[in-house]
Design a protein around this motif. Structure first.
Motif, PDB file in Angstrom:
ATOM      1  N   GLU A 161       1.558   3.996 -12.732  1.00 55.81           N
ATOM      2  CA  GLU A 161       2.163   3.269 -13.853  1.00 55.81           C
ATOM      3  C   GLU A 161       2.330   1.789 -13.505  1.00 55.81           C
ATOM      4  O   GLU A 161       2.119   0.924 -14.347  1.00 55.81           O
ATOM      5  CB  GLU A 161       3.520   3.879 -14.213  1.00 55.81           C
ATOM      6  CG  GLU A 161       3.411   5.225 -14.892  1.00 55.81           C
ATOM      7  CD  GLU A 161       4.764   5.897 -15.104  1.00 55.81           C
ATOM      8  OE1 GLU A 161       5.804   5.364 -14.657  1.00 55.81           O
ATOM      9  OE2 GLU A 161       4.778   6.982 -15.712  1.00 55.81           O
ATOM     10  N   GLY A 162       2.708   1.517 -12.271  1.00 54.02           N
ATOM     11  CA  GLY A 162       2.847   0.136 -11.828  1.00 54.02           C
ATOM     12  C   GLY A 162       1.527  -0.602 -11.843  1.00 54.02           C
ATOM     13  O   GLY A 162       1.443  -1.754 -12.268  1.00 54.02           O
ATOM     14  N   GLN A 163       0.479   0.065 -11.393  1.00 57.80           N
ATOM     15  CA  GLN A 163      -0.851  -0.548 -11.401  1.00 57.80           C
ATOM     16  C   GLN A 163      -1.296  -0.839 -12.826  1.00 57.80           C
ATOM     17  O   GLN A 163      -1.864  -1.895 -13.105  1.00 57.80           O
ATOM     18  CB  GLN A 163      -1.861   0.369 -10.718  1.00 57.80           C
ATOM     19  CG  GLN A 163      -1.696   0.451  -9.226  1.00 57.80           C
ATOM     20  CD  GLN A 163      -2.605   1.491  -8.594  1.00 57.80           C
ATOM     21  OE1 GLN A 163      -3.093   2.407  -9.258  1.00 57.80           O
ATOM     22  NE2 GLN A 163      -2.809   1.373  -7.302  1.00 57.80           N
ATOM     23  N   ALA A 164      -1.019   0.098 -13.731  1.00 56.71           N
ATOM     24  CA  ALA A 164      -1.407  -0.092 -15.131  1.00 56.71           C
ATOM     25  C   ALA A 164      -0.656  -1.269 -15.750  1.00 56.71           C
ATOM     26  O   ALA A 164      -1.249  -2.094 -16.460  1.00 56.71           O
ATOM     27  CB  ALA A 164      -1.137   1.182 -15.923  1.00 56.71           C
TER      28      ALA A 164
ATOM     29  N   ARG B 191       4.836   3.571  -4.056  1.00 60.95           N
ATOM     30  CA  ARG B 191       4.191   3.807  -2.762  1.00 60.95           C
ATOM     31  C   ARG B 191       5.224   4.117  -1.691  1.00 60.95           C
ATOM     32  O   ARG B 191       5.010   4.970  -0.842  1.00 60.95           O
ATOM     33  CB  ARG B 191       3.356   2.610  -2.352  1.00 60.95           C
ATOM     34  CG  ARG B 191       2.079   2.502  -3.113  1.00 60.95           C
ATOM     35  CD  ARG B 191       1.211   1.387  -2.617  1.00 60.95           C
ATOM     36  NE  ARG B 191       0.056   1.292  -3.504  1.00 60.95           N
ATOM     37  CZ  ARG B 191      -0.956   0.508  -3.303  1.00 60.95           C
ATOM     38  NH1 ARG B 191      -0.978  -0.285  -2.247  1.00 60.95           N
ATOM     39  NH2 ARG B 191      -1.959   0.479  -4.145  1.00 60.95           N
ATOM     40  N   THR B 192       6.340   3.399  -1.737  1.00 66.07           N
ATOM     41  CA  THR B 192       7.388   3.581  -0.731  1.00 66.07           C
ATOM     42  C   THR B 192       7.972   4.993  -0.778  1.00 66.07           C
ATOM     43  O   THR B 192       8.169   5.617   0.255  1.00 66.07           O
ATOM     44  CB  THR B 192       8.511   2.543  -0.917  1.00 66.07           C
ATOM     45  OG1 THR B 192       7.946   1.239  -0.818  1.00 66.07           O
ATOM     46  CG2 THR B 192       9.588   2.701   0.122  1.00 66.07           C
ATOM     47  N   VAL B 193       8.243   5.477  -1.984  1.00 66.97           N
ATOM     48  CA  VAL B 193       8.852   6.797  -2.114  1.00 66.97           C
ATOM     49  C   VAL B 193       7.814   7.915  -2.215  1.00 66.97           C
ATOM     50  O   VAL B 193       8.164   9.090  -2.279  1.00 66.97           O
ATOM     51  CB  VAL B 193       9.828   6.865  -3.319  1.00 66.97           C
ATOM     52  CG1 VAL B 193      10.970   5.906  -3.132  1.00 66.97           C
ATOM     53  CG2 VAL B 193       9.130   6.652  -4.625  1.00 66.97           C
ATOM     54  N   GLY B 194       6.545   7.553  -2.237  1.00 69.87           N
ATOM     55  CA  GLY B 194       5.480   8.554  -2.298  1.00 69.87           C
ATOM     56  C   GLY B 194       5.276   9.167  -3.669  1.00 69.87           C
ATOM     57  O   GLY B 194       4.808  10.291  -3.795  1.00 69.87           O
ATOM     58  N   ASN B 195       5.615   8.431  -4.710  1.00 72.93           N
ATOM     59  CA  ASN B 195       5.473   8.909  -6.079  1.00 72.93           C
ATOM     60  C   ASN B 195       4.180   8.343  -6.664  1.00 72.93           C
ATOM     61  O   ASN B 195       4.119   7.170  -7.049  1.00 72.93           O
ATOM     62  CB  ASN B 195       6.693   8.487  -6.901  1.00 72.93           C
ATOM     63  CG  ASN B 195       6.714   9.073  -8.291  1.00 72.93           C
ATOM     64  OD1 ASN B 195       5.682   9.325  -8.891  1.00 72.93           O
ATOM     65  ND2 ASN B 195       7.921   9.285  -8.810  1.00 72.93           N
ATOM     66  N   GLU B 196       3.150   9.184  -6.753  1.00 76.57           N
ATOM     67  CA  GLU B 196       1.838   8.722  -7.231  1.00 76.57           C
ATOM     68  C   GLU B 196       1.872   8.293  -8.689  1.00 76.57           C
ATOM     69  O   GLU B 196       1.191   7.341  -9.076  1.00 76.57           O
ATOM     70  CB  GLU B 196       0.800   9.824  -7.032  1.00 76.57           C
ATOM     71  CG  GLU B 196       0.471  10.075  -5.577  1.00 76.57           C
ATOM     72  CD  GLU B 196      -0.571  11.161  -5.399  1.00 76.57           C
ATOM     73  OE1 GLU B 196      -1.331  11.442  -6.338  1.00 76.57           O
ATOM     74  OE2 GLU B 196      -0.606  11.734  -4.294  1.00 76.57           O
ATOM     75  N   ARG B 197       2.661   8.985  -9.495  1.00 77.56           N
ATOM     76  CA  ARG B 197       2.740   8.642 -10.917  1.00 77.56           C
ATOM     77  C   ARG B 197       3.335   7.249 -11.102  1.00 77.56           C
ATOM     78  O   ARG B 197       2.832   6.440 -11.892  1.00 77.56           O
ATOM     79  CB  ARG B 197       3.577   9.673 -11.655  1.00 77.56           C
ATOM     80  CG  ARG B 197       3.688   9.390 -13.129  1.00 77.56           C
ATOM     81  CD  ARG B 197       4.475  10.449 -13.835  1.00 77.56           C
ATOM     82  NE  ARG B 197       4.630  10.092 -15.230  1.00 77.56           N
ATOM     83  CZ  ARG B 197       5.450  10.676 -16.053  1.00 77.56           C
ATOM     84  NH1 ARG B 197       6.176  11.691 -15.644  1.00 77.56           N
ATOM     85  NH2 ARG B 197       5.554  10.286 -17.300  1.00 77.56           N
ATOM     86  N   MET B 198       4.403   6.965 -10.352  1.00 77.98           N
ATOM     87  CA  MET B 198       5.034   5.652 -10.449  1.00 77.98           C
ATOM     88  C   MET B 198       4.084   4.564  -9.965  1.00 77.98           C
ATOM     89  O   MET B 198       4.007   3.486 -10.558  1.00 77.98           O
ATOM     90  CB  MET B 198       6.330   5.612  -9.628  1.00 77.98           C
ATOM     91  CG  MET B 198       7.117   4.330  -9.787  1.00 77.98           C
ATOM     92  SD  MET B 198       8.616   4.286  -8.788  1.00 77.98           S
ATOM     93  CE  MET B 198       9.699   5.282  -9.787  1.00 77.98           C
ATOM     94  N   THR B 199       3.344   4.852  -8.918  1.00 79.41           N
ATOM     95  CA  THR B 199       2.372   3.900  -8.398  1.00 79.41           C
ATOM     96  C   THR B 199       1.306   3.598  -9.451  1.00 79.41           C
ATOM     97  O   THR B 199       0.959   2.439  -9.693  1.00 79.41           O
ATOM     98  CB  THR B 199       1.703   4.454  -7.118  1.00 79.41           C
ATOM     99  OG1 THR B 199       2.719   4.729  -6.154  1.00 79.41           O
ATOM    100  CG2 THR B 199       0.707   3.475  -6.537  1.00 79.41           C
TER     101      THR B 199
ATOM    102  N   THR C  77       6.178  -4.534  -8.642  1.00 75.35           N
ATOM    103  CA  THR C  77       7.401  -3.945  -8.094  1.00 75.35           C
ATOM    104  C   THR C  77       7.371  -2.425  -8.224  1.00 75.35           C
ATOM    105  O   THR C  77       7.650  -1.710  -7.261  1.00 75.35           O
ATOM    106  CB  THR C  77       8.641  -4.510  -8.812  1.00 75.35           C
ATOM    107  OG1 THR C  77       8.645  -5.924  -8.669  1.00 75.35           O
ATOM    108  CG2 THR C  77       9.918  -3.921  -8.256  1.00 75.35           C
ATOM    109  N   LYS C  78       7.024  -1.947  -9.402  1.00 75.43           N
ATOM    110  CA  LYS C  78       6.996  -0.507  -9.644  1.00 75.43           C
ATOM    111  C   LYS C  78       5.949   0.170  -8.757  1.00 75.43           C
ATOM    112  O   LYS C  78       6.187   1.246  -8.217  1.00 75.43           O
ATOM    113  CB  LYS C  78       6.698  -0.223 -11.117  1.00 75.43           C
ATOM    114  CG  LYS C  78       6.886   1.208 -11.515  1.00 75.43           C
ATOM    115  CD  LYS C  78       6.814   1.364 -13.028  1.00 75.43           C
ATOM    116  CE  LYS C  78       7.208   2.758 -13.443  1.00 75.43           C
ATOM    117  NZ  LYS C  78       7.293   2.900 -14.888  1.00 75.43           N
ATOM    118  N   GLU C  79       4.820  -0.490  -8.585  1.00 75.90           N
ATOM    119  CA  GLU C  79       3.771   0.046  -7.722  1.00 75.90           C
ATOM    120  C   GLU C  79       4.267   0.147  -6.273  1.00 75.90           C
ATOM    121  O   GLU C  79       4.073   1.157  -5.609  1.00 75.90           O
ATOM    122  CB  GLU C  79       2.532  -0.841  -7.790  1.00 75.90           C
ATOM    123  CG  GLU C  79       1.386  -0.365  -6.939  1.00 75.90           C
ATOM    124  CD  GLU C  79       0.185  -1.293  -6.988  1.00 75.90           C
ATOM    125  OE1 GLU C  79      -0.821  -0.953  -6.370  1.00 75.90           O
ATOM    126  OE2 GLU C  79       0.259  -2.366  -7.632  1.00 75.90           O
ATOM    127  N   ALA C  80       4.930  -0.896  -5.801  1.00 78.01           N
ATOM    128  CA  ALA C  80       5.439  -0.916  -4.430  1.00 78.01           C
ATOM    129  C   ALA C  80       6.497   0.165  -4.215  1.00 78.01           C
ATOM    130  O   ALA C  80       6.484   0.861  -3.194  1.00 78.01           O
ATOM    131  CB  ALA C  80       6.010  -2.284  -4.095  1.00 78.01           C
TER     132      ALA C  80
END
Length: 57
Positions: free
Chosen positions: A34-37, A24-32, A18-21
């Motif tokens: 963190e979600g992947q991790a 990606r939607t908002v264009g926040n690489e850090r959040m993406t 969810t966090k990764e998605a």
């Protein structure tokens, strides 16, 4: 106990997806990232518990 840890891994993995998605939607690489991790951590926890189950039986 193992069931609880598997469930925790599943929940972690879902939260990570969810966090990764959202990232990606908002264009926040850090959040993406963190979600992947978090997704990877959840998957690793599940794999560890499955391995422990195999050796128990």
């Amino acid at each position: 106990m193992a069931v609880e840890k598997k469930a925790k891994g599943k929940m972690e993995e879902a939260a990570g997806k969810t966090k990764e998605a959202v990232g990606r939607t908002v264009g926040n690489e850090r959040m993406t990232a963190e979600g992947q991790a978090k997704k990877s951590k959840g998957a690793a926890r599940q794999a560890k518990e499955k391995t422990k189950d195999i050796f128990k039986h």
